[in-house]
Design an enzyme around this catalytic site. Sequence first.
Site, mmCIF file in Angstrom:
data_model
loop_
_atom_site.group_PDB
_atom_site.id
_atom_site.type_symbol
_atom_site.label_atom_id
_atom_site.label_comp_id
_atom_site.label_asym_id
_atom_site.label_seq_id
_atom_site.Cartn_x
_atom_site.Cartn_y
_atom_site.Cartn_z
ATOM 1 N N SER A 109 0.838 -1.194 0.000
ATOM 2 C CA SER A 109 0.000 0.000 0.000
ATOM 3 C C SER A 109 0.869 1.239 0.000
ATOM 4 O O SER A 109 2.031 1.203 0.419
ATOM 5 C CB SER A 109 -0.885 0.011 1.256
ATOM 6 O OG SER A 109 -1.550 1.246 1.427
ATOM 7 N N TYR A 128 -2.746 -0.350 10.495
ATOM 8 C CA TYR A 128 -2.551 -0.727 9.095
ATOM 9 C C TYR A 128 -1.210 -0.219 8.583
ATOM 10 O O TYR A 128 -0.472 -0.938 7.911
ATOM 11 C CB TYR A 128 -3.701 -0.168 8.255
ATOM 12 C CG TYR A 128 -3.689 -0.620 6.811
ATOM 13 C CD1 TYR A 128 -4.084 -1.908 6.472
ATOM 14 C CD2 TYR A 128 -3.318 0.253 5.794
ATOM 15 C CE1 TYR A 128 -4.097 -2.331 5.150
ATOM 16 C CE2 TYR A 128 -3.320 -0.152 4.473
ATOM 17 C CZ TYR A 128 -3.719 -1.444 4.153
ATOM 18 O OH TYR A 128 -3.719 -1.845 2.827
#
Length: 275
Positions: A133, A146
Site C-alpha cells: 500500500s 494498518y
Amino acid sequence: MTTSIFITGCSTGIGHDCALALHQQGFQVIASCRQQQDVEQLRAKGLHCVQLDLTDTDSIHNALEEVFTITGGTLDVLFNNGAYGQPGALEDLPTQALRDQFETNLFGWHELTKAVIPVMLQQGRGKIVQNSSVLGLVAMKYRGAYNASKFALEGYTDTLRLELMNTPIKICLIEPGPIESHFRENAKNMFEKHIDLQQSRHAENYQNTLERLGKSSPSSKFTLTTEAVLRPLLQIIESDKPKARYFVTQPTYIFGFLRRILPSTLLDRILNKSD
C-alpha cells in the site's frame, strides 16, 4: 504449460477481480476466501477456490495442500493479497487489535510464503507478489495499525528479496493507493468494534473518519478500479525480470516522491491534513 497462480483474499475487491480476470485469460487460478459462502460463489463462477483463514495456521496449510492437489504439486505465482484495515488512533487501540491486524496482514502471509518457498526452489521457478500500500511508504493518522503492518511488510519483502536473490524465485511489491473495493466498509466495522468513540480525545476528528469510511462513492478523485492492480500483476507474471516495486495510483507516485525529497517536518504537515 499453463501458469498457476494462488491468490489470497478473493471474496471482494482486488483479489476477487484479479482472480476472475486472470481465469478468463487462461491462467490456472486458485483463489482463496475466509468464508465458505464466498468460496462457493467463486466456484460457481468456474474458478478453483479454497477456504483459507490467514489467522489460522492449520487453515493455511490445509488450503495449500488443496492448491497443490489442483496444480499437481507446483505453483508458479503466489499473490499475497488478503488483508484489512483497523482504523483508530494508536492510543485508543487495544493491543489485541494490533495483534489481530498483524496476524492477518503479515504473520499469515509469512506462514504461507514460508511453505511455498521450498516448492518453488525445488521446481526451479516462482514469483511471490505482495500487495502492499501507499501506507507502507508514508504514514497517515488514525491508520496506525494498518500503517505498521504495511511498513513491516515492506521490510519483510525487501529482506526476502535479498535472501532469495541468487535463486530462481522473484519477489515483487505492488503498492496501490485508493482502489475501489469493500475496504472502507470492512474498516468501519473494525473501527466500531474496537474504538470507544465517546471516551477518546480524538472524538471530533473521528466523525470525519466515520464519514469517509461510510461513503459509498470513491473516497478520492484519485481512486481507480481494481484493473489498475491487475495491470502490474500481469506484467510481473509475464516478465522474466520483474521490478522490485510497482506503484499504482497517483497518490503512491506523489508520496513516494515526496518521501525522498522532503524533510520529515514538512512531510508531516502535509500528511497531517488527512483524517
